[in-house]
Structure formats: C-alpha cells, structure tokens
Design a protein around this motif. Structure first.
Motif, short mmCIF file in Angstrom:
data_model
loop_
_atom_site.label_atom_id
_atom_site.label_comp_id
_atom_site.label_asym_id
_atom_site.label_seq_id
_atom_site.Cartn_x
_atom_site.Cartn_y
_atom_site.Cartn_z
N GLY A 143 -13.71 -13.25 -7.31
CA GLY A 143 -12.29 -13.41 -7.02
C GLY A 143 -11.87 -12.60 -5.81
O GLY A 143 -12.49 -11.61 -5.44
N GLN A 144 -10.79 -13.03 -5.17
CA GLN A 144 -10.25 -12.34 -4.02
C GLN A 144 -9.30 -11.24 -4.47
O GLN A 144 -8.58 -11.39 -5.45
CB GLN A 144 -9.48 -13.33 -3.14
CG GLN A 144 -10.33 -14.42 -2.55
CD GLN A 144 -11.14 -13.92 -1.37
OE1 GLN A 144 -10.73 -13.01 -0.67
NE2 GLN A 144 -12.30 -14.50 -1.18
N SER A 145 -9.30 -10.14 -3.74
CA SER A 145 -8.32 -9.09 -4.05
C SER A 145 -6.99 -9.46 -3.39
O SER A 145 -6.95 -10.23 -2.43
CB SER A 145 -8.80 -7.73 -3.52
OG SER A 145 -8.70 -7.70 -2.11
N SER A 146 -5.92 -8.94 -3.89
CA SER A 146 -4.60 -9.23 -3.33
C SER A 146 -4.10 -8.04 -2.50
O SER A 146 -2.90 -7.84 -2.38
CB SER A 146 -3.63 -9.57 -4.45
OG SER A 146 -3.56 -8.49 -5.36
N ARG A 147 -5.02 -7.29 -1.91
CA ARG A 147 -4.66 -6.09 -1.14
C ARG A 147 -3.77 -6.45 0.06
O ARG A 147 -2.77 -5.79 0.32
CB ARG A 147 -5.92 -5.40 -0.67
CG ARG A 147 -5.70 -4.09 0.00
CD ARG A 147 -7.00 -3.38 0.30
NE ARG A 147 -8.15 -4.28 0.24
CZ ARG A 147 -9.26 -4.12 0.90
NH1 ARG A 147 -9.41 -3.08 1.67
NH2 ARG A 147 -10.25 -4.96 0.80
N PHE A 148 -4.11 -7.51 0.81
CA PHE A 148 -3.33 -7.90 1.98
C PHE A 148 -1.92 -8.33 1.58
O PHE A 148 -0.94 -7.92 2.20
CB PHE A 148 -4.03 -9.04 2.73
CG PHE A 148 -3.25 -9.56 3.90
CD1 PHE A 148 -3.25 -8.87 5.10
CD2 PHE A 148 -2.51 -10.73 3.80
CE1 PHE A 148 -2.52 -9.34 6.19
CE2 PHE A 148 -1.79 -11.21 4.87
CZ PHE A 148 -1.79 -10.52 6.07
N THR A 149 -1.80 -9.11 0.54
CA THR A 149 -0.49 -9.59 0.09
C THR A 149 0.36 -8.43 -0.44
O THR A 149 1.57 -8.39 -0.20
CB THR A 149 -0.67 -10.66 -0.99
OG1 THR A 149 -1.54 -11.66 -0.50
CG2 THR A 149 0.65 -11.29 -1.38
N GLU A 150 -0.24 -7.50 -1.14
CA GLU A 150 0.51 -6.35 -1.62
C GLU A 150 1.04 -5.52 -0.46
O GLU A 150 2.18 -5.07 -0.48
CB GLU A 150 -0.37 -5.50 -2.53
CG GLU A 150 -0.68 -6.15 -3.86
CD GLU A 150 -1.74 -5.39 -4.64
OE1 GLU A 150 -2.25 -4.36 -4.14
OE2 GLU A 150 -2.06 -5.85 -5.75
N HIS A 151 0.21 -5.31 0.57
CA HIS A 151 0.66 -4.56 1.74
C HIS A 151 1.78 -5.30 2.46
O HIS A 151 2.76 -4.69 2.89
CB HIS A 151 -0.51 -4.32 2.71
CG HIS A 151 -0.09 -3.74 4.02
ND1 HIS A 151 0.34 -2.44 4.14
CD2 HIS A 151 -0.01 -4.27 5.26
CE1 HIS A 151 0.65 -2.19 5.39
NE2 HIS A 151 0.44 -3.30 6.09
N SER A 176 3.96 -7.36 1.20
CA SER A 176 5.20 -7.32 0.43
C SER A 176 5.90 -5.97 0.57
O SER A 176 7.12 -5.89 0.54
CB SER A 176 4.93 -7.64 -1.04
OG SER A 176 4.15 -6.61 -1.61
#
Length: 105
Positions: A82-90, A92
């Motif tokens: 699975g992909q991490s959501s690190r980019f999307t969290e940053h 937001s």
C-alpha cells in the motif's frame, strides 16, 4: 432445431453455463502462500459486492466479456504494498501551492 435432433436420436448439446458466484468460504491463503499483511478483500474475493453489467449483444466488448466472470482466488494478488499518505497529509497541513510571481495586468 435441438428438439428435432433429439427426436432423431442425436444427443442434445449441453446447456450453456451460467456464471455462478464463487463460494464465499474459499480463501486465497488456502491455495497460495500469501503475505501475512494481505488485506481481507484480497484473501476472500467471494465476499466482494461484484455486479455484472449486461450489454446489448450486438455491442458487447471484450472487456465486458472478461468482466462477466466473478473474481476468483487465482486472480488475486499474493502481496500488497500500500501507498503511504505522507504527501497528502503534508499538503493538507501546508495548503496548496501559492503563486507569488509579479502580476502585470
């Protein structure tokens, strides 16, 4: 025509097979060596809410013919990364990109 052939002693052709839903108890891990972190949706494809769309017979596509079969354990992935959501969290937290260039209008 089939009735006419049967009356002459010829065997009737077998009835066309209908696509049947897979058994819900069959699991991918029972047949293959799977990753312990494999999500449940890939380990038991019989639990999917899979709907088969009917198309007009003259305009049916090959992808629709392929999609008319329910997914089986033999098409399921054995590993899942699975992909991490690190980019999307940053994004937001920081907000979208803002253009600070000179406006000449």
């Amino acid at each position: 025509m089939e009735r006419h052939l049967a009356s002459r002693g010829h065997p009737q052709p077998p009835p066309k097979k209908q696509h049947q839903e897979p058994a819900k108890a069959v699991r991918t891990s029972h047949w293959y060596l799977t990753d312990p972190k494999l999500p449940e949706r890939f380990d038991s494809p019989g639990t999917w809410n899979y709907k088969i769309n009917k198309q007009h017979p003259l305009f049916t596509t090959t992808s629709n013919q392929y999609g008319s079969y329910y997914p089986s354990i033999h098409e399921m992935p054995l590993k899942f990364h699975g992909q991490s959501s690190r980019f999307t969290e940053h994004l937001s937290r920081a907000g979208p990109y803002r253009n600070f260039s000179l406006n000449t209008k």
